[in-house]
Scaffold this active site. Structure first.
Site, mmCIF file in Angstrom:
data_model
loop_
_atom_site.group_PDB
_atom_site.id
_atom_site.type_symbol
_atom_site.label_atom_id
_atom_site.label_comp_id
_atom_site.label_asym_id
_atom_site.label_seq_id
_atom_site.Cartn_x
_atom_site.Cartn_y
_atom_site.Cartn_z
ATOM 1 C CB CYS A 59 -0.924 -0.125 1.163
ATOM 2 S SG CYS A 59 -1.992 -1.253 1.314
ATOM 3 C CG HIS A 91 -3.073 3.458 2.523
ATOM 4 N ND1 HIS A 91 -3.808 3.084 1.421
ATOM 5 C CD2 HIS A 91 -3.187 2.285 3.201
ATOM 6 C CE1 HIS A 91 -3.953 1.825 1.327
ATOM 7 N NE2 HIS A 91 -3.636 1.293 2.469
ATOM 8 C CG ASN A 148 -6.446 -0.879 1.625
ATOM 9 O OD1 ASN A 148 -5.877 -0.375 0.736
ATOM 10 N ND2 ASN A 148 -5.843 -1.148 2.806
HETATM 11 N N1 ACO Z 1 -17.552 -8.930 10.608
HETATM 12 C C1 ACO Z 1 -17.915 -9.293 11.511
HETATM 13 N N2 ACO Z 1 -16.949 -9.662 12.547
HETATM 14 C C2 ACO Z 1 -15.599 -9.567 12.217
HETATM 15 C C3 ACO Z 1 -15.306 -9.257 11.043
HETATM 16 C C4 ACO Z 1 -16.231 -8.892 9.901
HETATM 17 N N3 ACO Z 1 -15.866 -8.610 8.722
HETATM 18 N N4 ACO Z 1 -13.883 -9.284 10.892
HETATM 19 C C5 ACO Z 1 -13.549 -9.600 12.231
HETATM 20 N N5 ACO Z 1 -14.564 -9.761 13.061
HETATM 21 C C6 ACO Z 1 -14.803 -10.170 14.299
HETATM 22 C C7 ACO Z 1 -13.494 -10.671 14.808
HETATM 23 O O1 ACO Z 1 -13.508 -12.117 14.561
HETATM 24 C C8 ACO Z 1 -13.493 -10.411 16.289
HETATM 25 O O2 ACO Z 1 -14.364 -11.299 16.813
HETATM 26 P P1 ACO Z 1 -14.037 -12.227 18.365
HETATM 27 O O3 ACO Z 1 -13.972 -10.986 19.505
HETATM 28 O O4 ACO Z 1 -15.189 -13.027 18.506
HETATM 29 O O5 ACO Z 1 -12.539 -12.764 18.152
HETATM 30 C C9 ACO Z 1 -14.307 -9.276 16.455
HETATM 31 O O6 ACO Z 1 -14.986 -9.016 15.067
HETATM 32 C C10 ACO Z 1 -13.254 -7.999 16.733
HETATM 33 O O7 ACO Z 1 -12.084 -8.045 15.903
HETATM 34 P P2 ACO Z 1 -11.112 -7.315 16.022
HETATM 35 O O8 ACO Z 1 -9.716 -7.705 15.370
HETATM 36 O O9 ACO Z 1 -10.865 -6.568 17.473
HETATM 37 O O10 ACO Z 1 -11.750 -6.003 15.316
HETATM 38 P P3 ACO Z 1 -11.056 -4.430 15.048
HETATM 39 O O11 ACO Z 1 -11.745 -3.616 15.641
HETATM 40 O O12 ACO Z 1 -9.289 -4.571 15.279
HETATM 41 O O13 ACO Z 1 -11.013 -4.356 13.549
HETATM 42 C C11 ACO Z 1 -9.944 -4.774 11.487
HETATM 43 C C12 ACO Z 1 -10.641 -5.258 12.720
HETATM 44 C C13 ACO Z 1 -11.138 -3.677 10.638
HETATM 45 C C14 ACO Z 1 -9.348 -5.548 10.444
HETATM 46 C C15 ACO Z 1 -9.016 -3.369 11.987
HETATM 47 O O14 ACO Z 1 -7.857 -4.102 12.917
HETATM 48 C C16 ACO Z 1 -8.028 -2.888 10.936
HETATM 49 O O15 ACO Z 1 -8.635 -2.180 9.942
HETATM 50 N N6 ACO Z 1 -6.636 -3.066 10.674
HETATM 51 C C17 ACO Z 1 -5.889 -2.686 9.723
HETATM 52 C C18 ACO Z 1 -5.994 -3.388 8.573
HETATM 53 C C19 ACO Z 1 -5.263 -2.880 7.446
HETATM 54 O O16 ACO Z 1 -5.185 -1.439 7.305
HETATM 55 N N7 ACO Z 1 -4.559 -3.604 6.338
HETATM 56 C C20 ACO Z 1 -4.154 -3.117 5.265
HETATM 57 C C21 ACO Z 1 -2.788 -2.501 5.233
HETATM 58 S S1 ACO Z 1 -2.150 -1.949 3.755
HETATM 59 C C22 ACO Z 1 -1.690 -3.161 2.762
HETATM 60 O O17 ACO Z 1 -0.299 -3.265 2.553
HETATM 61 C C23 ACO Z 1 -2.217 -4.252 2.176
#
Ligand code: ACO
Length: 335
Positions: A115, A255, A285
């Site tokens: 990214c 980003h 994204n």
């Molecule tokens: N729908 C419903 N529930 C979900 C989903 C979904 N799509 N995805 C995860 N959950 C659940 C999890 O399983 C977890 O359940 P549990 O508590 O029973 O285990 C719960 O939701 C909470 O999960 P968290 O991981 O705590 O959620 P968080 O608030 O951290 O959000 C997210 C997750 C959106 C992925 C966030 O961590 C994030 O945006 N991280 C950065 C990701 C990113 O930007 N990646 C790209 C980088 S750029 C590149 O180079 C590709």
């Protein structure tokens, strides 16, 4: 020797037509529109047609940027395509673009910094101009992330989309254009965001396909923390190098990964929301395409005017980060 200042002379983007909404995703994995909007800010994303590969999106965005710059393909000296989803391992996507747009005299290569790729590629392209080697460089960020998604993994498949954005770089007026950049990496923590198979470490096999190792695997929380810590720091570093303070910044294009990441980073920077562009609600994204797509839309909406100090800032797999600070060098309303 006279210093050569490098600015953006043209900008364009391309999004595939097909829209995949959160409600449609909810029928594919155990998720909901409410969860995705609340945790990420994403409402929908674009998905490329089966017939479209990354170069097809890159070409559309590239041609739009060339038209916007009033530059012909034959005038381009260098094409850099930033992508983590190239058409092939080789030939490079940049060479495919070079041939198809008929950029007869252009050198061409790909950059893979996930990214952060477009911002890295823009800094690289600018150096070829400021060093006097080339005059016109086409920099494209293009991705078809839908092809490296595990569509059964709700942790990742709700986050990404397909698209492309491009800029033409050329010499600009003195004291305008790119003022500074900050590029960085932290390979030690690279395993928090990875496509494990398909390279020389774990080549493709029936097992890797069965185990879905050709798709994105991510520790979302670790990436989130890294992103919030890094985006502000990198922006400040680039501003410092340009002799500017956060109060001098008129506009920031981050980003487009997650609204909460952007909001937390900007809070740390003490930067008001009005100065920060987001469009991830529409596209999710799009990895290396996200910054140029957002910049293109911001410019077309008239959010940036000549003389504004703007910052582009990205983070991604690697782990990696990149920021550019520039004084906007164009005065016309459409870019
Ligand atoms: N729908 C419903 N529930 C979900 C989903 C979904 N799509 N995805 C995860 N959950 C659940 C999890 O399983 C977890 O359940 P549990 O508590 O029973 O285990 C719960 O939701 C909470 O999960 P968290 O991981 O705590 O959620 P968080 O608030 O951290 O959000 C997210 C997750 C959106 C992925 C966030 O961590 C994030 O945006 N991280 C950065 C990701 C990113 O930007 N990646 C790209 C980088 S750029 C590149 O180079 C590709």
């Amino acid at each position: 020797m006279k210093k050569i200042f490098v600015g953006i002379s043209g900008i364009g983007s391309y999004l595939p037509e097909k829209i995949l909404t959160n409600d449609e995703l909810s029928k594919m994995v155990d998720t909901s529109n409410e969860w995705i909007v609340e945790r990420t800010g994403i409402e929908q994303r674009r998905i490329a047609e089966e017939s479209q590969a990354t170069s097809d999106l890159a070409i559309e965005a590239g041609i739009r940027a060339l038209e916007n710059a009033s530059v012909t393909p034959e005038e381009i000296d260098l094409i850099i395509v930033a992508s983590s989803t190239p058409d092939y391992i080789f030939p490079s996507t940049a060479c495919i673009v070079q041939h198809k747009i008929n950029a007869t005299k252009a050198a061409a290569f790909d950059m893979n910094v996930a990214c952060s790729g477009f911002v890295y590629a823009m800094a690289t392209g600018a150096n070829f101009i400021s060093s006097g080697v080339y005059k016109k460089v086409l920099v494209i960020g293009a991705e078809v992330f839908s092809r490296i998604m595990n569509w059964e993994d709700r942790n990742t498949c709700v986050l990404f989309g397909d698209g492309a954005g491009a800029v033409v770089l050329e010499e600009c007026d003195q004291d305008f254009g790119i003022l500074s950049y900050d590029l960085g990496s932290d390979g030690e923590n690279g395993d928090v965001l990875i496509v494990p198979a398909g390279g020389s470490r774990t080549p493709a096999s029936a097992n890797t396909v069965n185990d879905k190792l050709h798709s994105v695997q991510m520790d979302g929380k670790a990436v989130f923390k890294f992103a919030v810590k890094t985006m502000g720091k990198s922006t400040i570093k680039a501003l410092d190098k340009a002799g500017l303070k956060i109060e001098d910044l008129d506009f920031l294009v981050p980003h487009q990964a997650n609204t909460r990441i952007i909001d937390s980073s900007m809070k740390k920077l003490n930067l008001s929301k009005e100065k920060v562009y987001t469009n991830l609600n529409k596209y999710g994204n799009t990895s290396s395409a996200s910054v140029p797509i957002a910049l293109d839309e911001a410019v077309k909406e008239g959010r940036i005017k000549k003389g504004d100090n703007i910052a582009l800032v990205a983070f991604g797999a690697g782990l990696s980060w990149a920021s550019i600070v520039m004084k906007w060098n164009r005065g016309d309303t459409n870019g």
